[in-house]
Design a protein around this motif. Sequence first.
Motif, PDB file in Angstrom:
ATOM      1  N   CYS A  67     -71.419  75.616   4.720  1.00  0.00           N
ATOM      2  CA  CYS A  67     -70.195  76.399   3.956  1.00  0.00           C
ATOM      3  C   CYS A  67     -70.757  77.953   3.902  1.00  0.00           C
ATOM      4  N   VAL A  68     -69.871  78.634   3.673  1.00  0.00           N
ATOM      5  CA  VAL A  68     -70.085  80.120   3.447  1.00  0.00           C
ATOM      6  C   VAL A  68     -71.032  80.516   2.494  1.00  0.00           C
ATOM      7  N   ASP A  69     -70.639  79.751   1.337  1.00  0.00           N
ATOM      8  CA  ASP A  69     -71.514  79.866   0.112  1.00  0.00           C
ATOM      9  C   ASP A  69     -72.962  79.793   0.428  1.00  0.00           C
ATOM     10  N   ASP A  70     -73.171  78.957   1.043  1.00  0.00           N
ATOM     11  CA  ASP A  70     -75.010  78.894   1.305  1.00  0.00           C
ATOM     12  C   ASP A  70     -75.219  79.871   2.528  1.00  0.00           C
ATOM     13  N   ALA A  71     -74.498  80.032   3.650  1.00  0.00           N
ATOM     14  CA  ALA A  71     -75.003  80.717   4.996  1.00  0.00           C
ATOM     15  C   ALA A  71     -75.104  82.106   4.390  1.00  0.00           C
ATOM     16  N   ALA A  72     -73.896  82.683   3.428  1.00  0.00           N
ATOM     17  CA  ALA A  72     -74.147  84.028   2.902  1.00  0.00           C
ATOM     18  C   ALA A  72     -75.171  84.392   2.502  1.00  0.00           C
ATOM     19  N   ARG A  73     -75.689  83.337   1.325  1.00  0.00           N
ATOM     20  CA  ARG A  73     -76.626  83.509   0.548  1.00  0.00           C
ATOM     21  C   ARG A  73     -78.196  83.438   1.235  1.00  0.00           C
ATOM     22  N   ALA A  74     -78.010  82.627   2.366  1.00  0.00           N
ATOM     23  CA  ALA A  74     -79.395  82.551   2.907  1.00  0.00           C
ATOM     24  C   ALA A  74     -79.615  83.879   3.876  1.00  0.00           C
ATOM     25  N   TRP A 141     -70.891  89.966  -0.207  1.00  0.00           N
ATOM     26  CA  TRP A 141     -72.391  90.470  -0.703  1.00  0.00           C
ATOM     27  C   TRP A 141     -73.293  90.584   0.723  1.00  0.00           C
ATOM     28  N   CYS A 142     -73.216  89.565   1.574  1.00  0.00           N
ATOM     29  CA  CYS A 142     -73.933  89.330   2.649  1.00  0.00           C
ATOM     30  C   CYS A 142     -73.688  90.553   3.672  1.00  0.00           C
ATOM     31  N   PHE A 143     -72.401  90.875   3.823  1.00  0.00           N
ATOM     32  CA  PHE A 143     -71.891  91.808   4.806  1.00  0.00           C
ATOM     33  C   PHE A 143     -72.307  93.403   4.314  1.00  0.00           C
ATOM     34  N   GLY A 144     -72.256  93.414   2.920  1.00  0.00           N
ATOM     35  CA  GLY A 144     -72.603  94.889   2.337  1.00  0.00           C
ATOM     36  C   GLY A 144     -74.158  95.119   2.702  1.00  0.00           C
ATOM     37  N   LEU A 206     -69.547  89.924  -6.042  1.00  0.00           N
ATOM     38  CA  LEU A 206     -68.734  90.734  -5.157  1.00  0.00           C
ATOM     39  C   LEU A 206     -69.280  92.333  -5.305  1.00  0.00           C
ATOM     40  N   VAL A 207     -69.670  92.587  -6.654  1.00  0.00           N
ATOM     41  CA  VAL A 207     -70.172  94.038  -6.706  1.00  0.00           C
ATOM     42  C   VAL A 207     -71.336  94.286  -6.108  1.00  0.00           C
ATOM     43  N   LEU A 208     -72.280  93.201  -6.102  1.00  0.00           N
ATOM     44  CA  LEU A 208     -73.522  93.361  -5.376  1.00  0.00           C
ATOM     45  C   LEU A 208     -73.344  93.822  -4.000  1.00  0.00           C
ATOM     46  N   GLY A 209     -72.246  93.285  -3.409  1.00  0.00           N
ATOM     47  CA  GLY A 209     -72.043  93.573  -1.840  1.00  0.00           C
ATOM     48  C   GLY A 209     -71.564  95.029  -1.534  1.00  0.00           C
ATOM     49  N   LEU A 210     -70.598  95.296  -2.651  1.00  0.00           N
ATOM     50  CA  LEU A 210     -70.025  96.665  -2.668  1.00  0.00           C
ATOM     51  C   LEU A 210     -70.980  97.635  -2.872  1.00  0.00           C
ATOM     52  N   VAL A 211     -71.987  97.399  -3.647  1.00  0.00           N
ATOM     53  CA  VAL A 211     -72.884  98.282  -4.012  1.00  0.00           C
ATOM     54  C   VAL A 211     -73.865  98.576  -2.840  1.00  0.00           C
ATOM     55  N   GLU A 212     -74.428  97.542  -2.108  1.00  0.00           N
ATOM     56  CA  GLU A 212     -75.006  97.498  -0.975  1.00  0.00           C
ATOM     57  C   GLU A 212     -74.221  98.502   0.009  1.00  0.00           C
ATOM     58  N   TYR A 213     -72.930  98.117   0.167  1.00  0.00           N
ATOM     59  CA  TYR A 213     -72.110  98.829   1.324  1.00  0.00           C
ATOM     60  C   TYR A 213     -71.993 100.541   0.948  1.00  0.00           C
ATOM     61  N   TYR A 214     -71.658 100.735  -0.322  1.00  0.00           N
ATOM     62  CA  TYR A 214     -71.828 101.881  -0.682  1.00  0.00           C
ATOM     63  C   TYR A 214     -73.045 102.561  -0.619  1.00  0.00           C
ATOM     64  N   ARG A 215     -74.235 102.257  -0.562  1.00  0.00           N
ATOM     65  CA  ARG A 215     -75.239 102.863  -0.199  1.00  0.00           C
ATOM     66  C   ARG A 215     -75.365 103.148   1.364  1.00  0.00           C
ATOM     67  N   ALA A 216     -74.681 102.309   2.039  1.00  0.00           N
ATOM     68  CA  ALA A 216     -74.938 102.410   3.479  1.00  0.00           C
ATOM     69  C   ALA A 216     -73.637 103.397   3.921  1.00  0.00           C
ATOM     70  N   LYS A 217     -72.396 103.493   3.045  1.00  0.00           N
ATOM     71  CA  LYS A 217     -71.448 104.068   3.428  1.00  0.00           C
ATOM     72  C   LYS A 217     -70.785 104.593   2.120  1.00  0.00           C
ATOM     73  N   PRO A 218     -71.255 105.894   1.537  1.00  0.00           N
ATOM     74  CA  PRO A 218     -70.943 106.275   0.162  1.00  0.00           C
ATOM     75  C   PRO A 218     -69.375 106.771   0.146  1.00  0.00           C
ATOM     76  N   HIS A 219     -68.608 106.070   0.450  1.00  0.00           N
ATOM     77  CA  HIS A 219     -67.129 106.611   0.098  1.00  0.00           C
ATOM     78  C   HIS A 219     -66.516 106.367  -1.287  1.00  0.00           C
ATOM     79  N   ALA A 220     -65.581 107.510  -1.531  1.00  0.00           N
ATOM     80  CA  ALA A 220     -65.291 107.280  -2.981  1.00  0.00           C
ATOM     81  C   ALA A 220     -64.358 106.175  -3.210  1.00  0.00           C
ATOM     82  N   ARG A 221     -63.628 105.741  -1.969  1.00  0.00           N
ATOM     83  CA  ARG A 221     -62.954 104.336  -2.219  1.00  0.00           C
ATOM     84  C   ARG A 221     -63.634 103.027  -2.929  1.00  0.00           C
TER      85      ARG A 221
END
Length: 462
Positions: A67-74, A141-144, A206-221
């Motif tokens: 499942c995605v649940d485990d693959a994403a966390r791994a 989370w894993c994408f971010g 979800l927020v953990l992923g968005l924060v990581e993404y924001y660190r890479a691309k700090p967009h206002a949205r």
Amino acid sequence: MTVRSLILLLTVCWACSPSQPSLVSFSHLRHLTERVEFQGDSVDIIRVYADAPSYAWVEAKDEGVACVDDAARAAVLYLRHAELTKDRTSLARAKELLRFVLRMETAEGLFHNFILSDHRVNRTGRTSVASFGWWASRGVWCFGLGTRVFRDVDPAFAEQLSEGIERTFVHLDTLLQRYGRERVIAGLRVPQWLLYESGSDATSELVLGLVEYYRAKPHARVRAYIEKLCEGMMIMQDGDIRTFPFGAHRSWESHWHAWGNGQTQALAMAGRWLGDERMVASARREAEGFYSRLLIFGNQRECDIAYTTDRKEYEQIAYDIRPMAVGLLRLHEATGDARYARMAGLAASWLFGNNAASQPMYDTLTGRCFDGIQPGAVVSRNSGAESTIEALLTVLEVEHAPIARQFLSHRKQMVAASDREIIRTFINRNGVEDVSIRIDLRRGEMQVLDGDAAAVLGRYPR
């Protein structure tokens, strides 16, 4: 320099030493990993279950084999290992898992979760239907994190991950159309703009992923998404260091459960990178009032905040431990306060025997983590993907935090409670009382005392 100061210095240096052997073993996780042909590509999947004593793969009935649940966390685990150790093998392993997660996302930005034994997507199962919930939050989370880690080493792949996150923005916009709407359940405020209309637990990942993404691309949205979701999580917090439920963040409606309740981890991280002290203060409130009590009185499974007699102690699992231990580390990083690093080490000591069963749950040789402690303090010796990954992520983070790592072998000792204070002392591997957690109820303060102060406190009759 005194003898005690020299010993302390040597201990810190030992904890920081790059030659200190790692406690992380990927052996069992690699046993759970399978390379498959999937949707025209070669990807890695993580088998869901493995039962003792052989630890052969076991298929999840009516769900699938992976499942995605485990693959994403791994993938998060391998990305963090690559980031902390510069290990390119872990980077490659993360990429193979991320390719699987990418293919489980629909063109509309939703995620399926399970694949079946013939490697078809399970499109109809209740835990696999295309949706924007738990498995989507782990996908984000894993994408971010992947976007941030791969942006310099493989920009093209980082862009694929970035596109994967941006496909979900339409669902975040839909979610936040309810921003500002609340219900009241049993006298408790319940914001409607979190996942599942109050899922503070799922929203934290979800927020953990968005924060990581924001660190890479700090967009206002993206910042606005984080701020509004964090506001909802903070509304789900009740009490303080003196008042029940002592700063705990509810998981959903009036309920709290330990597993996956990563609000302190998410808020501390978001507060640090967005420069928002309110978020950090909310994480502090849970750490000092609630996490301190879990460390003093013992882990719990779940309870209903509105109906305090509705509570369960078991089952206890590694997924209960990671949000607390890693959350405390993120809070330590956000504040520089060493108390939280010490607490993180004590929380993670659950994996090494400081638990209700008084048995190690994690094996440093195989990287295998038992699936949980059941009623009667009975250990389930099965070792599936979730337990393994959550334990490995906890151990990885703690062993790279020198202050925290020193407390992994500690055990609970004396506990004392009165209307003035609550105290728990811990002993180290040599049987010496060298750390105590104390809640001063009169002042509303939480202390983590070490060295001579802890030893004196442990011997003092309350």
